[in-house]
Design a protein around this motif. Structure first.
Motif, PDB file in Angstrom:
ATOM      1  N   GLN A  36      -8.353  16.774  11.621  1.00 39.14           N
ATOM      2  CA  GLN A  36      -8.279  17.732  12.717  1.00 39.14           C
ATOM      3  C   GLN A  36      -6.931  17.722  13.438  1.00 39.14           C
ATOM      4  OE1 GLN A  36     -11.417  16.717  15.405  1.00 39.14           O
ATOM      5  NE2 GLN A  36     -10.660  14.644  15.804  1.00 39.14           N
ATOM      6  N   ARG A  37      -6.120  16.700  13.208  1.00 44.67           N
ATOM      7  CA  ARG A  37      -4.773  16.670  13.764  1.00 44.67           C
ATOM      8  C   ARG A  37      -3.788  17.462  12.915  1.00 44.67           C
ATOM      9  NH1 ARG A  37      -3.990  10.299  13.687  1.00 44.67           N
ATOM     10  NH2 ARG A  37      -4.867  10.758  11.617  1.00 44.67           N
ATOM     11  N   GLY A  38      -4.237  17.849  11.705  1.00 43.40           N
ATOM     12  CA  GLY A  38      -3.333  18.463  10.740  1.00 43.40           C
ATOM     13  C   GLY A  38      -2.671  17.457   9.835  1.00 43.40           C
ATOM     14  N   ALA A  39      -3.089  16.191   9.918  1.00 44.16           N
ATOM     15  CA  ALA A  39      -2.527  15.129   9.070  1.00 44.16           C
ATOM     16  C   ALA A  39      -3.103  15.251   7.660  1.00 44.16           C
ATOM     17  CB  ALA A  39      -2.835  13.765   9.662  1.00 44.16           C
ATOM     18  N   TYR A  40      -2.219  15.228   6.676  1.00 44.46           N
ATOM     19  CA  TYR A  40      -2.548  15.578   5.291  1.00 44.46           C
ATOM     20  C   TYR A  40      -2.138  14.439   4.360  1.00 44.46           C
ATOM     21  CZ  TYR A  40      -1.605  18.328   0.936  1.00 44.46           C
ATOM     22  OH  TYR A  40      -1.523  18.808  -0.350  1.00 44.46           O
ATOM     23  N   VAL A  41      -3.020  14.070   3.447  1.00 44.22           N
ATOM     24  CA  VAL A  41      -2.690  13.080   2.416  1.00 44.22           C
ATOM     25  C   VAL A  41      -3.228  13.582   1.084  1.00 44.22           C
ATOM     26  CG1 VAL A  41      -2.631  11.101   3.982  1.00 44.22           C
ATOM     27  CG2 VAL A  41      -4.773  11.714   2.847  1.00 44.22           C
ATOM     28  N   SER A  42      -2.661  13.080   0.007  1.00 38.43           N
ATOM     29  CA  SER A  42      -3.031  13.565  -1.322  1.00 38.43           C
ATOM     30  C   SER A  42      -3.198  12.408  -2.297  1.00 38.43           C
ATOM     31  CB  SER A  42      -1.983  14.549  -1.840  1.00 38.43           C
ATOM     32  OG  SER A  42      -0.686  13.964  -1.841  1.00 38.43           O
ATOM     33  N   THR A  43      -3.798  12.715  -3.444  1.00 32.59           N
ATOM     34  CA  THR A  43      -4.017  11.728  -4.494  1.00 32.59           C
ATOM     35  C   THR A  43      -2.867  11.765  -5.501  1.00 32.59           C
ATOM     36  OG1 THR A  43      -5.171  13.243  -5.996  1.00 32.59           O
ATOM     37  CG2 THR A  43      -6.506  12.123  -4.315  1.00 32.59           C
ATOM     38  N   GLU A  60       0.830  -1.201   0.000  1.00 31.84           N
ATOM     39  CA  GLU A  60       0.000   0.000   0.000  1.00 31.84           C
ATOM     40  C   GLU A  60       0.867   1.255   0.000  1.00 31.84           C
ATOM     41  OE1 GLU A  60      -3.467   2.120   2.767  1.00 31.84           O
ATOM     42  OE2 GLU A  60      -2.498   0.254   3.402  1.00 31.84           O
ATOM     43  N   VAL A  61       0.498   2.232  -0.825  1.00 28.32           N
ATOM     44  CA  VAL A  61       1.232   3.481  -0.940  1.00 28.32           C
ATOM     45  C   VAL A  61       0.333   4.648  -0.549  1.00 28.32           C
ATOM     46  CG1 VAL A  61       2.291   5.111  -2.565  1.00 28.32           C
ATOM     47  CG2 VAL A  61       2.861   2.681  -2.684  1.00 28.32           C
ATOM     48  N   THR A  62       0.848   5.529   0.312  1.00 32.30           N
ATOM     49  CA  THR A  62       0.172   6.760   0.689  1.00 32.30           C
ATOM     50  C   THR A  62       1.043   7.927   0.260  1.00 32.30           C
ATOM     51  OG1 THR A  62      -0.845   5.684   2.614  1.00 32.30           O
ATOM     52  CG2 THR A  62      -0.791   8.098   2.610  1.00 32.30           C
ATOM     53  N   ARG A  63       0.407   8.973  -0.267  1.00 39.98           N
ATOM     54  CA  ARG A  63       1.132  10.159  -0.717  1.00 39.98           C
ATOM     55  C   ARG A  63       0.833  11.329   0.207  1.00 39.98           C
ATOM     56  NH1 ARG A  63      -0.827   7.130  -4.653  1.00 39.98           N
ATOM     57  NH2 ARG A  63       0.323   6.719  -6.578  1.00 39.98           N
ATOM     58  N   CYS A  64       1.851  12.137   0.448  1.00 42.63           N
ATOM     59  CA  CYS A  64       1.704  13.383   1.202  1.00 42.63           C
ATOM     60  C   CYS A  64       2.499  14.444   0.445  1.00 42.63           C
ATOM     61  CB  CYS A  64       2.215  13.204   2.633  1.00 42.63           C
ATOM     62  SG  CYS A  64       2.214  14.725   3.618  1.00 42.63           S
ATOM     63  N   ILE A  65       1.858  15.052  -0.558  1.00 45.61           N
ATOM     64  CA  ILE A  65       2.518  16.018  -1.432  1.00 45.61           C
ATOM     65  C   ILE A  65       1.938  17.399  -1.123  1.00 45.61           C
ATOM     66  CG2 ILE A  65       3.175  16.599  -3.787  1.00 45.61           C
ATOM     67  CD1 ILE A  65       4.015  13.770  -2.820  1.00 45.61           C
ATOM     68  N   ARG A  66       2.734  18.226  -0.470  1.00 47.51           N
ATOM     69  CA  ARG A  66       2.276  19.548  -0.059  1.00 47.51           C
ATOM     70  C   ARG A  66       2.752  20.627  -1.036  1.00 47.51           C
ATOM     71  NH1 ARG A  66      -0.113  20.464   4.840  1.00 47.51           N
ATOM     72  NH2 ARG A  66      -0.089  18.772   6.384  1.00 47.51           N
ATOM     73  N   LEU A  67       2.048  21.747  -1.010  1.00 44.50           N
ATOM     74  CA  LEU A  67       2.409  22.876  -1.860  1.00 44.50           C
ATOM     75  C   LEU A  67       3.760  23.440  -1.429  1.00 44.50           C
ATOM     76  CD1 LEU A  67       1.411  24.915  -4.068  1.00 44.50           C
ATOM     77  CD2 LEU A  67       0.528  26.306  -2.169  1.00 44.50           C
ATOM     78  N   ASP A  68       4.724  23.438  -2.373  1.00 47.10           N
ATOM     79  CA  ASP A  68       6.023  24.099  -2.161  1.00 47.10           C
ATOM     80  C   ASP A  68       6.722  23.677  -0.870  1.00 47.10           C
ATOM     81  OD1 ASP A  68       5.605  25.514  -4.522  1.00 47.10           O
ATOM     82  OD2 ASP A  68       4.705  27.221  -3.487  1.00 47.10           O
ATOM     83  N   MET A  69       6.736  22.399  -0.541  1.00 44.66           N
ATOM     84  CA  MET A  69       7.438  21.948   0.661  1.00 44.66           C
ATOM     85  C   MET A  69       8.928  22.263   0.541  1.00 44.66           C
ATOM     86  SD  MET A  69       7.728  18.064   2.168  1.00 44.66           S
ATOM     87  CE  MET A  69       8.838  17.681   3.537  1.00 44.66           C
ATOM     88  N   PRO A  70       9.515  22.950   1.528  1.00 44.88           N
ATOM     89  CA  PRO A  70      10.959  23.233   1.478  1.00 44.88           C
ATOM     90  C   PRO A  70      11.766  21.928   1.533  1.00 44.88           C
ATOM     91  CG  PRO A  70       9.848  24.607   3.121  1.00 44.88           C
ATOM     92  CD  PRO A  70       8.873  23.544   2.722  1.00 44.88           C
ATOM     93  N   HIS A  71      13.010  21.998   1.064  1.00 44.74           N
ATOM     94  CA  HIS A  71      13.871  20.821   0.992  1.00 44.74           C
ATOM     95  C   HIS A  71      15.043  21.001   1.959  1.00 44.74           C
ATOM     96  CE1 HIS A  71      15.512  17.384  -1.586  1.00 44.74           C
ATOM     97  NE2 HIS A  71      16.487  17.635  -0.729  1.00 44.74           N
TER      98      HIS A  71
END
Length: 372
Positions: free
Chosen positions: A357-364, A248-259
């Motif tokens: 509500q925890r601020g946990a973020y996932v994306s498609t 199983e793969v989960t993605r967490c791709i945020r806008l402009d995440m710093p590196h």
């Protein structure tokens, strides 16, 4: 995979303690021979104190380019109740000085060499150290060997992807930024190095060193964490990598995440995902079954923690992936089990994301818009 002696890497690891600071030990452990000489790897090893008979999970922490064994990183995981190990992959000690028994440096010459023997290349040596770190962590009496994960940042994410395919003992894997398909699209200076190689050299490097070769054997749950505009591991290479594991793969791709290393170990999704698979924690939300109808994109969502926000991330650019300008807009949550958003008329690529509500973020996965 046949590129490493897995039986040897899974064997007990010889190590010695240099010093102890509270729950954190500074250690040296034996690794592969390099240029015909035996080597040692410096690492920080941390084990929290628990009542006798209490087993704990573990985490292997793999640094990226310019990094080292970060004591702070181990301390973070120990504070969460995990045993943790962070090793140096540049042949250096805790002060940054070269070990007399150190392996290769982590410069481009070591990573992209086409003339070194395979056993002397940075990827070979580093993966051996990562797998041995797992073997060492699992050997600690209080550590549950069935509950050890791995996370790595940048080049450490690259190594995490490879390790996930050759060390099935990991119960979960969390690469941050790093992925495969480096010769198809990656950092500009890396692409120049590949361009200077002969076709035969490129193929050999790919077959031995590219994570895409190994990810097809990854069966554990994986969380890929990155940003829309990563300069080293762009989104197209990342998404191709996400499609390879059999687990199983989960993605967490945020806008402009710093590196950076700190930005790479800070996302709360990392500890939530680890707890989900190693400590029976409340899982990340899920977003699945993406569908596009006309100019609307929608998906199904679930979450044990209340989902409070939905987003559409999109770009109108068709420039190189790392140079595209992305925007984020609100998406509509529907009956607590769905999300939808109109696709902007000029969007070239888009994807949905949710946050609980925890601020946990996932994306498609992203969707490329076909313009008639």
């Amino acid at each position: 995979m046949s590129n490493w002696n897995i039986e040897e890497l899974f064997s007990p690891v010889q190590h010695k303690i240099i010093s102890t600071d509270g729950s954190i030990q500074s250690i040296l452990f034996k690794n592969e021979t390099y240029l015909g000489q035996p080597t040692e790897v410096f690492a920080y090893l941390g084990v929290p104190t628990f009542p006798k008979g209490h087993s704990i999970p573990g985490m292997v922490c793999v640094h990226g380019g310019g990094g080292t064994a970060f004591k702070e990183w181990v301390e973070i995981w120990v504070s969460r109740g995990y045993a943790a190990i962070a090793m140096d992959l540049s042949g250096r000690d805790e002060s940054g000085n070269r070990l007399s028994t150190g392996g290769p440096d982590q410069d481009h010459g070591a990573k992209f060499s086409t003339t070194s023997d395979w056993q002397d290349m940075w990827t070979y040596q580093s993966i051996a150290a990562v797998v041995r770190s797992n073997s060492l962590l699992r050997s600690i009496p209080t550590v549950d060997p069935l509950r050890v994960g791995i996370t790595g940042i940048s080049w450490g994410g690259y190594l995490t992807c490879i390790a996930s395919g050759i060390d099935s003992r990991f119960a979960c894997a969390i690469p941050v930024y790093g992925c495969g398909f480096l010769q198809q699209n990656s950092a500009d200076d890396w692409m120049k190095i590949f361009a200077a190689m002969s076709p035969e050299q490129r193929q050999e490097w790919h077959d031995k060193c590219d994570p895409s070769v190994y990810l097809t054997s990854a069966s554990m749950p994986m969380l890929f964490v990155s940003g829309t505009n990563d300069f080293a591991y762009p989104l197209d290479s990342l998404e191709k990598s996400c499609k390879l594991p059999v687990g199983e793969v989960t993605r967490c791709i945020r806008l402009d995440m710093p590196h950076s290393h700190e930005d790479g170990w800070n996302p709360i999704e990392i500890s939530i995902f680890a707890d989900q698979h190693l400590s029976e924690g409340v899982p990340l939300p899920t977003i699945k079954n993406i569908e596009t109808r006309g100019n609307v994109i929608k998906a199904d969502i679930t979450g044990l923690s209340r989902i409070q926000d939905g987003y559409l991330l999109f770009t109108e650019d068709t420039n190189p992936w790392m140079n595209r300008q992305w925007e984020q807009a609100s998406a509509k949550l529907i009956n607590s089990d769905g999300i939808e958003a109109p696709i902007p008329d000029r969007a070239a690529v888009c994807f949905l994301a949710i946050e609980d509500q925890r601020g946990a973020y996932v994306s498609t996965p992203y969707t490329e818009i076909i313009v008639d």
